[in-house]
Scaffold this active site. Structure first.
Site, PDB file in Angstrom:
ATOM      1  N   HIS A  64       4.053   5.408  20.551  1.00 58.25           N
ATOM      2  CA  HIS A  64       3.730   6.166  19.350  1.00 58.25           C
ATOM      3  C   HIS A  64       2.352   6.776  19.574  1.00 58.25           C
ATOM      4  O   HIS A  64       1.391   6.069  19.762  1.00 58.25           O
ATOM      5  CB  HIS A  64       3.688   5.174  18.182  1.00 58.25           C
ATOM      6  CG  HIS A  64       3.563   5.815  16.840  1.00 58.25           C
ATOM      7  ND1 HIS A  64       4.180   6.989  16.509  1.00 58.25           N
ATOM      8  CD2 HIS A  64       2.908   5.415  15.728  1.00 58.25           C
ATOM      9  CE1 HIS A  64       3.907   7.282  15.257  1.00 58.25           C
ATOM     10  NE2 HIS A  64       3.130   6.348  14.765  1.00 58.25           N
ATOM     11  N   GLY A  78       0.848  -1.197   0.000  1.00 55.65           N
ATOM     12  CA  GLY A  78       0.000   0.000   0.000  1.00 55.65           C
ATOM     13  C   GLY A  78       0.878   1.239   0.000  1.00 55.65           C
ATOM     14  O   GLY A  78       2.023   1.213  -0.477  1.00 55.65           O
ATOM     15  N   SER A 107       3.168  -1.495  11.072  1.00 52.70           N
ATOM     16  CA  SER A 107       1.704  -1.520  11.179  1.00 52.70           C
ATOM     17  C   SER A 107       1.256  -1.001  12.538  1.00 52.70           C
ATOM     18  O   SER A 107       1.892  -1.260  13.559  1.00 52.70           O
ATOM     19  CB  SER A 107       1.187  -2.953  11.010  1.00 52.70           C
ATOM     20  OG  SER A 107       1.670  -3.512   9.819  1.00 52.70           O
TER      21      SER A 107
END
Ligand code: APR
Length: 312
Positions: free
Chosen positions: A176, A12, A120
């Site tokens: 994160h 992607g 991911s």
């Protein structure tokens, strides 16, 4: 010298852009993998055809399976789905956990000596998932978050000072997202402490914008999330490993005793080289920084507890 081999799972936006940066740097041969038939093959071929123009030598192929990935030196995991309206965080976690488990199992079986770089999201949960599924030693699994977060922070500081981004050195710790731990004490501009150049209220605003850096781009794009900087950050890590540069980069790395974490992957500065995560660098934190770091670590622990509970 044998060329390095890089597998990128998920063709992607982030995965394909990783392939682009990696090819431009001639890091090695690249295998792009995706479940969508034709997507990795098409993007791989297209990218390969830019080689004669940009003058890079790299064998780039796309695949829907994993046999082509055998004996990779680095495996980058970007596969997953983005959160859609109406989807709970648990729904996202559960879907991406299944995807990350499946792709890790397949890739790890064929490249048992690779270093895994997990991209991911939710990152802090997915890096743990990839480690648990792969059964790799902890130093061969790292997550990409800190390099991106620091890049955003450096960009905003350079914008504020109207100076080159190259002269900004900075560090962030923790998970994160909202609970990342900015460290103005460890941020400098051409050697000058940033606190001498930017007033506290402006620096706080920059830190806030950095924390929300991903959301700012999602709101602008409306149909997806950031990919140029996430991919550049990932390839900086891959380059440090493949070229054995021993760069000190903030990564989601396994901390056993370091920082008093006790066996979790959290964002800390570490040395990345041929062996993967070669050393966690411990820095001193004051009481306020430590409190923020501990809060971030407890959030990571909650995510990991969720993964463990739903492992099956
Ligand atoms: N195996 C291989 N590829 C898969 C699988 C799977 N089981 N499941 C999904 N994919 C692929 C999709 O087909 C898609 O091409 O993963 C790709 C994800 O690409 P995008 O939807 O464009 O998402 P992207 O913007 O690249 O983000 C990927 O990186 O930064 C993180 O939050 C981001 O978790 C997200 C990931």
């Amino acid at each position: 010298m044998k060329r390095a081999k890089i597998t990128i799972i998920g063709a992607g936006n982030v995965g394909a852009t990783c392939a682009h940066w990696a090819a431009a740097k001639e890091l090695g041969d690249i295998v792009l993998v995706d479940i969508v038939d034709g997507l990795p093959q098409g993007k791989g071929l297209d990218l390969a055809q830019s080689g004669p123009i940009e003058r890079f030598d790299a064998r780039i192929i796309g695949a829907n399976g994993y046999d082509e990935t055998a004996d990779s030196d680095v495996v980058i995991i970007t596969s997953g789905i983005a959160r859609k309206p109406g989807m709970s965080r648990d729904d996202l976690m559960s879907t991406n956990m299944k995807i990350v488990r499946e792709v890790t199992r397949q890739a790890a079986a064929r490249s048992p000596n690779a270093v895994l770089i997990v991209v991911s999201n939710p990152l802090d949960a997915m890096v743990f998932t990839a480690w648990k599924e792969s059964k790799f030693p902890t130093h061969r699994v790292v997550g990409q978050a800190g390099v991106l977060d620091v890049a955003r922070y450096r960009t905003f500081i350079a914008m504020e000072l109207n100076c080159s981004v190259e002269d900004i050195d900075a560090l962030l710790l923790g998970g994160h997202g909202d609970d990342m731990v900015p460290l103005p004490r460890y941020t400098s501009v051409a050697g000058i402490p940033v606190t001498q150049l930017i007033a506290k209220d402006r620096l706080d605003a920059i830190i806030d914008r950095t924390r929300k850096g991903g959301a700012e781009i999602v709101n602008l794009l409306k149909t997806g999330s950031a990919y140029y900087a996430p991919a550049a950050a990932t390839i900086a890590m891959a380059e440090a490993i493949i070229r054995d540069k021993r760069r000190i980069l903030p990564c989601a790395a396994y901390c056993k005793s370091e920082y008093g974490v006790g066996g979790y992957f959290v964002g800390v500065p570490c040395i990345l080289g041929r062996g993967g995560m070669e050393k966690v660098i411990a820095i001193e934190l004051n009481a306020e920084e430590k409190a923020m770091f501990d809060a971030s670590v407890s959030h990571v622990k909650e995510l990991v507890a969720w993964v463990e509970k739903n492992w099956a």
